[in-house]
Design a protein around this motif. Structure first.
Motif, PDB file in Angstrom:
ATOM      1  N   SER A  35      43.579 104.985  38.246  1.00 24.60           N
ATOM      2  CA  SER A  35      44.686 104.083  38.567  1.00 24.60           C
ATOM      3  C   SER A  35      45.847 104.870  39.160  1.00 24.60           C
ATOM      4  O   SER A  35      46.007 106.064  38.897  1.00 24.60           O
ATOM      5  N   HIS A  36      46.636 104.174  39.965  1.00 25.32           N
ATOM      6  CA  HIS A  36      47.818 104.787  40.566  1.00 25.32           C
ATOM      7  C   HIS A  36      48.880 103.717  40.753  1.00 25.32           C
ATOM      8  O   HIS A  36      48.652 102.720  41.442  1.00 25.32           O
ATOM      9  N   VAL A  37      50.019 103.897  40.090  1.00 22.21           N
ATOM     10  CA  VAL A  37      51.138 102.964  40.244  1.00 22.21           C
ATOM     11  C   VAL A  37      51.930 103.420  41.464  1.00 22.21           C
ATOM     12  O   VAL A  37      52.539 104.477  41.463  1.00 22.21           O
ATOM     13  N   GLU A  38      51.877 102.619  42.525  1.00 18.82           N
ATOM     14  CA  GLU A  38      52.518 102.993  43.785  1.00 18.82           C
ATOM     15  C   GLU A  38      54.033 102.852  43.707  1.00 18.82           C
ATOM     16  O   GLU A  38      54.764 103.738  44.144  1.00 18.82           O
ATOM     17  N   ASN A  39      54.488 101.717  43.172  1.00 17.41           N
ATOM     18  CA  ASN A  39      55.935 101.531  43.029  1.00 17.41           C
ATOM     19  C   ASN A  39      56.211 100.432  42.018  1.00 17.41           C
ATOM     20  O   ASN A  39      55.342  99.601  41.734  1.00 17.41           O
ATOM     21  N   TRP A  40      57.403 100.444  41.468  1.00 15.68           N
ATOM     22  CA  TRP A  40      57.839  99.396  40.557  1.00 15.68           C
ATOM     23  C   TRP A  40      59.353  99.290  40.619  1.00 15.68           C
ATOM     24  O   TRP A  40      60.041 100.226  41.039  1.00 15.68           O
ATOM     25  N   GLU A  41      59.832  98.128  40.202  1.00 20.22           N
ATOM     26  CA  GLU A  41      61.272  97.904  40.143  1.00 20.22           C
ATOM     27  C   GLU A  41      61.559  96.965  38.980  1.00 20.22           C
ATOM     28  O   GLU A  41      60.833  95.996  38.758  1.00 20.22           O
ATOM     29  N   ILE A  42      62.608  97.266  38.233  1.00 18.21           N
ATOM     30  CA  ILE A  42      63.051  96.415  37.129  1.00 18.21           C
ATOM     31  C   ILE A  42      64.490  96.019  37.436  1.00 18.21           C
ATOM     32  O   ILE A  42      65.326  96.885  37.719  1.00 18.21           O
ATOM     33  N   SER A  43      64.755  94.735  37.406  1.00 24.42           N
ATOM     34  CA  SER A  43      66.116  94.275  37.686  1.00 24.42           C
ATOM     35  C   SER A  43      66.532  93.231  36.661  1.00 24.42           C
ATOM     36  O   SER A  43      65.689  92.587  36.039  1.00 24.42           O
ATOM     37  N   GLY A  44      67.824  93.096  36.459  1.00 25.99           N
ATOM     38  CA  GLY A  44      68.347  92.131  35.507  1.00 25.99           C
ATOM     39  C   GLY A  44      69.332  91.184  36.178  1.00 25.99           C
ATOM     40  O   GLY A  44      69.964  91.540  37.174  1.00 25.99           O
ATOM     41  N   ARG A  45      69.434  89.976  35.639  1.00 24.46           N
ATOM     42  CA  ARG A  45      70.393  89.014  36.192  1.00 24.46           C
ATOM     43  C   ARG A  45      70.651  87.917  35.160  1.00 24.46           C
ATOM     44  O   ARG A  45      69.921  87.791  34.172  1.00 24.46           O
ATOM     45  N   ILE A  46      71.671  87.147  35.407  1.00 24.11           N
ATOM     46  CA  ILE A  46      71.949  85.931  34.641  1.00 24.11           C
ATOM     47  C   ILE A  46      71.609  84.766  35.561  1.00 24.11           C
ATOM     48  O   ILE A  46      72.100  84.698  36.695  1.00 24.11           O
ATOM     49  N   ASN A  47      70.735  83.863  35.105  1.00 21.01           N
ATOM     50  CA  ASN A  47      70.321  82.756  35.967  1.00 21.01           C
ATOM     51  C   ASN A  47      71.322  81.590  35.918  1.00 21.01           C
ATOM     52  O   ASN A  47      72.361  81.665  35.258  1.00 21.01           O
ATOM     53  N   ALA A  48      70.986  80.493  36.601  1.00 17.70           N
ATOM     54  CA  ALA A  48      71.886  79.342  36.707  1.00 17.70           C
ATOM     55  C   ALA A  48      72.151  78.670  35.362  1.00 17.70           C
ATOM     56  O   ALA A  48      73.159  77.975  35.194  1.00 17.70           O
ATOM     57  N   LYS A  49      71.260  78.896  34.375  1.00 16.21           N
ATOM     58  CA  LYS A  49      71.454  78.318  33.039  1.00 16.21           C
ATOM     59  C   LYS A  49      72.161  79.284  32.094  1.00 16.21           C
ATOM     60  O   LYS A  49      72.150  79.093  30.883  1.00 16.21           O
ATOM     61  N   SER A  50      72.698  80.367  32.658  1.00 18.96           N
ATOM     62  CA  SER A  50      73.375  81.419  31.883  1.00 18.96           C
ATOM     63  C   SER A  50      72.425  82.150  30.937  1.00 18.96           C
ATOM     64  O   SER A  50      72.834  82.645  29.884  1.00 18.96           O
TER      65      SER A  50
END
Length: 195
Positions: free
Chosen positions: A46-61
């Protein structure tokens, strides 16, 4: 006072603060090893080529963590047993709640197939969490396209054999009923009693 190492900070990761501040972490900034992915017996490479983790607050808070990326892996085909290569893109949005009971009563009709609800009462290990998402993206029954066709034909053939067997059983039953016919001679008996 000792400072945490560059990866140590992710052992006790505060997903709530991360989502509230709209932060983002990428694979070109942080290098994680994935021991469970490497040690999985059904995955030969196996080889993990790329990843990204992001955070946010949605429209329902609500606090939301998004995991996305791409990895390639060679699995054992469930039909023939030889290696089958897959390139897998994953993209999951996880709505954070503080407890399992909150997750259980969450209105899942508001979610799409890429979104789920997770209980996150406190700090978590971010590397393990990302690795969970990568493993969840793996196919449950990896197989070659040709093996899928063979398996599909075998299933259809066995189903038609069962239909044939059922038909033969029905026919056999009909023949038996015709041969036995318990009241076939009743008319003759009644005629004999009248004489």
């Amino acid at each position: 006072m000792r400072h945490k190492g560059p990866l140590k900070q992710f052992d006790e990761f505060d997903a709530w603060s991360f989502s509230r501040s709209g932060e983002r972490i990428r694979s070109d900034e942080v290098k994680f090893d994935f021991p469970r992915l490497a040690g999985d017996e059904s995955i030969s490479a196996s080889h993990v080529e790329n990843w990204e983790i992001s955070g946010r607050i949605n429209a329902k808070s609500e606090s939301v963590i998004r995991f996305q990326g791409r990895f390639s892996a060679e699995f054992s085909c469930v039909v023939c047993g030889s290696g089958v290569q897959h390139v897998i893109d994953f993209d999951r949005h996880l709505v954070l709640v503080t407890s399992e009971s909150q997750a259980d009563v969450y209105d899942e009709e508001t979610l799409d197939e890429q979104t789920d609800v997770v209980a996150c009462p406190g700090a978590i290990n971010l590397r393990d969490w990302l690795e969970d998402e990568i493993l969840l993206a793996c196919p449950m029954f990896p197989k070659h396209d040709a093996c899928s066709d063979v398996a599909g034909r075998s299933w259809r053939d066995s189903e038609s054999d069962e239909d044939t067997d059922d038909h033969q059983d029905d026919t056999a039953g009909d023949t038996k009923q015709e041969v036995q016919r318990p009241f076939a001679n009743l008319g003759d008996l009644l005629k004999g009693s009248k004489k």
